[in-house]
Write an enzyme that holds these catalytic residues in place. Structure first.
Site, short mmCIF file in Angstrom:
data_model
loop_
_atom_site.label_atom_id
_atom_site.label_comp_id
_atom_site.label_asym_id
_atom_site.label_seq_id
_atom_site.Cartn_x
_atom_site.Cartn_y
_atom_site.Cartn_z
N GLY A 16 0.79 -1.22 0.00
CA GLY A 16 0.00 0.00 0.00
C GLY A 16 0.82 1.27 0.00
O GLY A 16 0.31 2.34 0.35
N LYS A 47 -0.29 2.37 -4.40
CA LYS A 47 -0.81 3.70 -4.71
C LYS A 47 -0.49 4.13 -6.14
O LYS A 47 -1.21 4.93 -6.73
CB LYS A 47 -0.23 4.71 -3.72
CG LYS A 47 -0.76 4.55 -2.28
CD LYS A 47 -2.24 4.83 -2.21
CE LYS A 47 -2.74 4.85 -0.78
NZ LYS A 47 -2.78 3.52 -0.17
N ASP A 64 -8.75 6.77 2.08
CA ASP A 64 -7.70 7.51 2.77
C ASP A 64 -7.16 8.62 1.87
O ASP A 64 -7.19 8.53 0.65
CB ASP A 64 -6.56 6.56 3.19
CG ASP A 64 -6.03 5.75 2.01
OD1 ASP A 64 -6.86 5.24 1.22
OD2 ASP A 64 -4.81 5.63 1.87
N ASP A 65 -6.62 9.66 2.51
CA ASP A 65 -5.95 10.76 1.83
C ASP A 65 -6.82 11.43 0.77
O ASP A 65 -6.40 11.59 -0.38
CB ASP A 65 -4.65 10.25 1.17
CG ASP A 65 -3.68 9.68 2.17
OD1 ASP A 65 -3.94 9.80 3.38
OD2 ASP A 65 -2.67 9.09 1.74
N TYR A 84 -8.57 7.68 9.64
CA TYR A 84 -8.02 6.35 9.90
C TYR A 84 -7.07 6.30 11.07
O TYR A 84 -6.45 5.28 11.34
CB TYR A 84 -7.34 5.81 8.65
CG TYR A 84 -6.33 6.74 8.01
CD1 TYR A 84 -5.13 7.05 8.62
CD2 TYR A 84 -6.58 7.28 6.75
CE1 TYR A 84 -4.21 7.88 8.03
CE2 TYR A 84 -5.66 8.10 6.14
CZ TYR A 84 -4.47 8.41 6.78
OH TYR A 84 -3.55 9.23 6.17
N ASP A 134 8.29 4.94 2.58
CA ASP A 134 8.13 5.77 1.39
C ASP A 134 8.09 7.26 1.70
O ASP A 134 8.08 8.08 0.79
CB ASP A 134 6.89 5.36 0.59
CG ASP A 134 5.62 5.35 1.42
OD1 ASP A 134 5.71 5.46 2.66
OD2 ASP A 134 4.54 5.20 0.83
#
Length: 723
Positions: free
Chosen positions: A22, A53, A129-130, A174, A278
């Site tokens: 992820g 992603k 998310d995001d 989250y 990352d």
């Protein structure tokens, strides 16, 4: 709840354990994923969540169906997971631009998942998310809140797919830092808990408040703007990409999980970013899975690790997670010995790390290239037999094999986001001590022997890193090496510079101890725009893991005034006593500058400076443009020729806490400029021969040279420079 790993009994859900791909960045290859499935089966893990992603059709172009070629790859991947008894969970992230109230959008989402279902996939995940939390006008008219919109679409998709046994939902809030005002009072989470169908699991990350201001609820819009700018780049921060009170959680407590479970009305599945890297291209994490008590196991729906972007260095992260999942809260099922310092009866991170490294070493030593060999062979001109060097020829190069100790050192150097390994921590402590006590290297004091001993020990630790690098570079498995090479090359360079710096502090010279200068080689400093920016920032690095990180101290130089007299005297007396455990056996002859520093003679106007840091005064530089009064004061006979060439006298002193020589150099430079402006043609200073610290300082300035003065006491030397 079923025990971790394996298949669950009929009517119960099995504990989800495994890996989520992820992260932001280059996705893993199909071959690497197949290798992952083999490892998961071998180690007892059961799940793989497909959520890279940077797979365009997972996130940015989620509406687009897969081409025939892409479909073939996914079909092969899902089949490979099934062969290894690993549950393949396909995740999709439509939240960047979906209109929740548009039936065509929901239909497109269903159509995309139907296609993946045709590939043989039976488990799915919706990730929100995001993404921006502000709904469009159409969604505002259709839904009372953002949470209601997400839950409505998720429930519809879940029902459309036949309510699969495994269906995961990642909320926008989250982690606790994103919850307003907190987990227990979050209207968003309460809506999710009450309205989301009970068969759907919710992803979460962990515990504690984030240190980044952008993650605070009051900065939610700023956080989104940052994310939308960063997602177009390779280096989007992963600590903004996944679910828990902290996105990269240091520790996860039972109490925090019980709190979120109460709100969500189900046990969460942890999406664990403890090994994710990352967000920083210079870091990689190879320490053990830790700080998650095994008491959590019966209170969770599962744990998925989102590890390093590089595939092969994740061996330890996944191996130790598997060991943790096999443990039980009372330790009855654990075959892992526990250290005295560890409180969890079911799991020992250090023992789990040892087990992982023992297995990993075998992979390092197995070649991944057909025909490769550690032993170099050469064919002669007559027939291909092995080359044998003559008696006076160079022997064949034989690479030393990698050892278990090398891998322990490697994981110590690249440990975990919140802690260094034991060896790395010791190296930082020793370097910090050697730097703070560098004055002892140049002065014969009680601390000098300790300094030299610790410098030798630090040098040995640096050499161990170099040898580890050499053996790792020669390991037969090149695939692992190539994933690690940038990191180990960087740490070898950094350690080498530290090693050379300590040798320079100790007075050594030569190629092995290259001096830090104003024109270093490119490999001698952190380069690029990032390096330039860091060097411009005050106190950069104050978030470092080192308990007492060396900070960028701000020094100020100002003109001396009469009110500084007592502080100058204090520094003068303190530096006279440095290293003295007892009174000297006999009185020492005074220096000309002693009466100047002691305040018996005032410095010449505009020829006195003091140095200050955030604690207070830490140094001084004083001068007399005419040194004759000082000679008269201590009744020192000095020839007229000396005063003709060097009419002025200077003295400088800084406290040991000033480890950076630059402030003292700037201070003496300003002082010499003032003396020159007064019309003086030269300046000299007197030093005691055993004051190696100040002798070294004047020598390194380059302009001061030893000067012969008749009648000078034998333990005093003079150095002068023309102006």
């Amino acid at each position: 709840m079923a025990a971790p790993g394996g298949r669950a009994p009929a009517g119960t859900k099995r504990f989800i354990s495994g890996v989520v791909e992820g992260f932001y960045g280059r996705p893993w290859t199909m071959e690497q994923r197949t290798e992952l499935f083999e490892r998961e089966q071998k180690w007892g893990l059961n799940t793989y969540l497909y959520a890279p992603k940077d797979d365009y059709k997972h996130r940015m172009y989620w509406r687009d169906l897969y081409t025939a070629e892409e479909a073939g790859q996914l079909i092969a991947l899902i089949s490979a997971a099934e062969r290894h008894d690993v549950e393949f969970v396909y995740a999709i992230s439509p939240g960047l631009d979906i209109t929740f109230s548009n039936p065509k959008e929901v239909a497109a989402l269903k159509r995309k998942l139907d296609q993946v279902r045709q590939f043989g996939c039976r488990s799915f995940s919706l990730l929100f998310d995001d993404i921006a939390t502000e709904m469009c006008a159409a969604d505002k008219r259709a839904f009372s809140s953002f949470a209601h919109a997400q839950v409505a679409v998720t429930n519809a998709v879940y029902r459309h797919l036949g309510e699969p046994e495994t269906f995961l939902f990642c909320p926008t809030d989250y982690c606790a830092a994103f919850c307003t005002p907190n987990v227990s009072q979050s209207s968003y989470l309460h809506t999710v808990g009450e309205k989301l169908l009970p068969g759907i699991d919710v992803l979460w990350t962990g515990e504690a408040a984030l240190t980044q201001d952008l993650t605070q609820p009051q900065h939610r819009s700023q956080r989104f703007r940052f994310i939308t700018q960063a997602t177009s780049s390779f280096f989007c921060l992963s600590y903004l990409c996944c679910p828990g009170p902290k996105v990269v959680s240091h520790k996860i407590s039972v109490e925090s999980i019980e709190e979120v479970s109460s709100v969500l009305k189900r046990a969460p599945v942890i999406w664990d970013n403890i090994h994710a890297n990352d967000y920083d291209p210079q870091r990689i994490f190879m320490g053990p899975f830790k700080d998650r008590p095994t008491e959590l196991i019966p209170k969770l729906g599962g744990v998925l690790t989102n590890p390093n972007c590089e595939f092969y260095p994740n061996f330890v992260a996944i191996h130790t997670l598997a060991t943790w999942c096999k443990a039980s809260a009372d330790g009855s099922k654990s075959n892992v010995e526990r250290g005295d310092e560890e409180q969890d009866p079911g799991y020992s991170p250090q023992r789990a790390l040892s087990l992982a490294l023992t297995d990993w070493l075998q992979e390092f030593l197995s070649t991944d290239q057909p025909g490769a060999s550690l032993q170099k062979e050469r064919s002669d001109d007559t027939g291909g037999s092995s080359y044998v060097p003559g008696l006076e020829e160079n022997p064949l190069y034989t690479a030393e094999p990698l050892t278990l100790d090398d891998l322990r050192l490697l994981t110590d150097l690249f440990h975990l986001p919140y802690e260094h390994g034991p060896t790395a921590g010791t190296m930082l402590q020793e370097l910090d001590w050697l730097k703070r006590h560098s004055w002892a290297a140049a002065a014969e004091t009680d601390t000098t022997a300790e300094w030299r001993c610790r410098a030798q020990q630090f040098d040995a630790m640096c050499e161990a890193v170099v040898q580890m690098f050499n053996r790792l570079s020669n390991a037969p498995n090149r695939s692992i090496l190539y994933d690690l090479y940038d990191y180990i090359c960087d740490i070898k360079s950094g350690v080498g510079l530290a090693q050379a710096y300590v040798k320079t502090l100790g007075g050594e010279s030569g190629p092995s101890a290259q001096r830090m200068n104003d024109d270093p080689e490119p490999w001698g400093f952190r380069g690029g725009l990032s390096g330039e920016i860091q060097r411009m920032l005050p106190c950069h690095g104050n978030r470092d893991l080192f308990r007492h990180p060396p900070m960028t101290v701000v020094y100020s130089i100002r003109q001396y005034s009469t009110k500084d007299k007592l502080e100058v005297l204090r520094i003068f007396r303190e530096m006279q006593s440095v290293g003295e455990g007892k009174a000297p056996p006999m009185p020492q002859p005074p220096l000309l500058c002693d009466c100047l520093a002691a305040g018996e003679i005032s410095p010449s106007p505009q020829c006195a400076l003091v140095l200050e840091d955030d604690i207070g005064m830490c140094g001084y530089a004083l001068a007399l443009t005419d040194a004759k009064p000082a000679a008269t004061k201590i009744q020192r006979a000095v020839s007229a020729s000396v005063f003709k060439d060097f009419p002025s006298l200077v003295t400088i002193q800084v406290l040991p806490r000033v480890t950076d020589p630059s402030p003292a150099k700037r201070m003496i430079g300003q002082l010499l400029s003032s003396i020159r402006s007064s019309g003086s043609r030269g300046v000299f200073c007197e030093l005691r021969r055993d004051d190696r610290r100040m002798c070294d300082f004047y020598t390194k300035l380059g302009s001061f040279k030893p000067t012969q003065i008749a009648g000078l006491p034998k333990d005093i030397i003079a150095m002068g420079t023309s102006l």
